[in-house]
Scaffold this active site. Structure first.
Site, mmCIF file in Angstrom:
data_model
loop_
_atom_site.group_PDB
_atom_site.id
_atom_site.type_symbol
_atom_site.label_atom_id
_atom_site.label_comp_id
_atom_site.label_asym_id
_atom_site.label_seq_id
_atom_site.Cartn_x
_atom_site.Cartn_y
_atom_site.Cartn_z
ATOM 1 C CE LYS A 1 -2.034 2.461 2.920
ATOM 2 N NZ LYS A 1 -2.074 4.041 2.040
ATOM 3 N N GLY B 1 6.388 5.279 8.579
ATOM 4 C CA GLY B 1 5.579 6.389 8.856
ATOM 5 C C GLY B 1 5.622 7.206 10.214
ATOM 6 C CD GLU C 1 13.032 4.131 8.643
ATOM 7 O OE1 GLU C 1 12.975 5.232 7.870
ATOM 8 O OE2 GLU C 1 13.884 3.355 8.177
ATOM 9 C CD GLU D 1 9.789 13.464 12.177
ATOM 10 O OE1 GLU D 1 10.526 12.854 11.362
ATOM 11 O OE2 GLU D 1 8.668 12.801 12.371
#
Length: 512
Positions: A176, A227, A249, A381
């Protein structure tokens, strides 16, 4: 540049049973790039079953006989690099320089596992319970169907760096990709089939994460996800309910340390290259720079000079140093972080504004100082071309501040002394630490694992683990003579004493 015929051919690879579509954006212009099919949860279920059927045949193919497919894929990637770059730039807005590095990553992955996989996946002889009397082997069995969910920032590299080892290990894959960046991924899928991958083994579904992604997590035999940390936690919880494995990750707030003995020019050039790679939309990019006070002023001046020389452009050639952000959402996040910092007292040394005359999502590379904990960009972030610089007194302060985050994906250390750099690197709580580089050489060292500590993830990409995680280990042990049950004529007490004596002898002889 991207013809309707090509789009139609690529979209035929999507498992979608309805006429529903998504519109993707040409990032450099803001116009519509393509319409891609929308998959349903039912399409996901069918794709998993189709991949499972093909996988049962593929698992019976010897590893050495799987490898030629990927060697041909390697050749096709080289042949079609320019076409992939065109699609990749249109979908992501990244510079062609960054695009070339991205397309190169799967080439390294193929080369590594083509050499290493036959040995890594071969049956391994293990020491049996009693030497000579028990034969034990460890086999590596494919998981079955791997569900791979990839992001929009490095859609080509991250998809095929995961797909390739999963397929080589004998699995089927349902992929996906992010909707916005589906075409470049589909182009790679098409090349894999041109290279001879068995039909049905690799399926593609496209749709919203909460719908299609959830359906995939709920049906695949193993999940690979790249993601956000928030979504990673949700995937881990769902996979845990089903007792299936996963590799995640996730996010990062990566530090870059410039030590007192650093080559300041090298550090400034290296920091610019890594901080603003892909407009900062790279999970491994540093967003926090900790600079020793002895070189702080020199570094900051050199760093700013390098930043100001950067060429921002929507260019399909190698003239641009930095391209665009990928979406309006990402642009809004960057603006929010910078304006929040500015309002709360941060100093903008350079940058700090959008550049709509270049394209709808462009934002200048931005350098901040005087960033404090109450500011959004301090420990959240940003995922954009924004970095903050901090003066530190010594290595101890640099390490403590670098580690003062819930993330632990990547870190960088600049020092003229490799021994000094390695000493500091070993103290950093990050899955990968680069010395005198930002993120490229570790990522390109495919024989070594890379991944995150703390909130930056679970599991590793690359290295032996990057292949073996897609397998189950199976122990097959053969009893050559009866050992666990004594003959009827031997009293069990005597059997116990004889076995204790044998175990004592084995231990003294250092056999076990």
């Amino acid at each position: 540049m991207i013809s309707d015929a090509l789009v139609a051919r690529l979209c035929d690879r999507v498992a979608a049973s309805t006429s529903d579509t998504f519109s993707t954006v040409n990032v450099f212009t803001g116009g519509t790039l393509a319409k891609v099919p929308r998959s349903s949860p039912e399409d996901v279920a069918e794709a998993v079953e189709a991949a499972r059927k093909a996988q049962q045949v593929w698992a019976g193919v010897a590893v050495a006989d799987r490898i030629p497919v990927f060697e041909r894929f390697h050749a096709l990637l080289l042949k079609h690099t320019e076409e992939i770059l065109d699609i990749l730039q249109a979908e992501t807005g990244k510079s062609r320089k960054d695009g070339f590095l991205e397309v190169s990553a799967p080439l390294v992955t193929v080369g590594h596992y083509a050499r290493k996989a036959p040995k890594l996946l071969a049956p391994q002889r293990r020491q049996g319970m009693l030497p000579g009397l028990v034969k034990t082997r460890e086999l590596r069995v494919p998981k079955g169907v791997v569900g791979t969910i990839t992001p929009w920032n490095y859609p080509f590299a991250l998809a095929f760096m995961d797909i390739i080892p999963a397929l080589i290990a004998g699995n089927g894959v349902v992929l996906k990709p992010d909707t916005q960046t589906a075409l470049c991924t589909l182009f790679g899928v098409d090349l894999l089939y041109q290279a001879g991958l068995p039909q049905g083994l690799l399926q593609v579904v496209i749709g919203d994460g909460p719908v299609v992604g959830t359906a995939l997590v709920d049906t695949a035999d193993y999940i690979g996800f790249t993601g956000s940390t928030r979504t990673g936690r949700e995937i881990a919880a769902r996979a845990g309910q089903r007792l299936v494995g996963y590799s995640l990750e996730l996010g990062g707030k990566n530090p870059l340390l410039v030590l007192a003995d650093a080559n300041v020019h090298q550090a400034a050039v290296g920091a610019v290259q890594t901080c603003f790679s892909n407009s900062g939309q790279l999970c491994m990019s540093p967003e926090r720079l900790f600079v020793h006070t002895a070189v702080y002023d020199d570094f900051v001046q050199r760093f700013l000079n390098e930043v100001k020389r950067m060429n921002l452009a929507a260019a399909y050639d190698y003239s641009a140093d930095m391209g665009s952000l990928t979406s309006q959402r990402q642009l809004e996040t960057v603006i929010k972080h910078v304006e929040d910092a500015r309002a709360k007292g941060a100093t903008v040394l350079t940058g700090g504004k959008a550049r709509p005359e270049l394209g709808p999502f462009f934002y200048e590379p931005t350098v901040l100082t005087d960033v404090t904990p109450e500011m959004l960009c301090y420990d959240n972030e940003t995922f954009g071309p924004v970095v903050s610089i901090y003066r530190v007194a010594d290595d101890t302060e640099a390490v403590e501040r670098a580690n003062a985050t819930s993330y632990g994906l990547n870190a960088s250390v600049f020092s003229k002394s490799i021994a000094h750099g390695e000493h500091v690197a070993a103290q950093l709580k990050a899955g990968t630490v680069h010395i005198n580089d930002g993120h490229v050489v570790g990522l390109g060292s495919a024989d070594a694992p890379m991944g995150g500590m703390k909130d930056s993830g679970v599991g590793r990409r690359n290295g032996a683990e990057g292949l073996l995680k897609y397998t189950e280990s199976q122990n097959i042990s053969v009893q050559r003579v009866p050992l666990t049950t004594p003959p009827r004529w031997l009293p069990f007490g005597w059997y116990v004493k004889s076995m204790q004596g044998l175990l004592r002898l084995i231990r003294r002889s250092n056999i076990r």
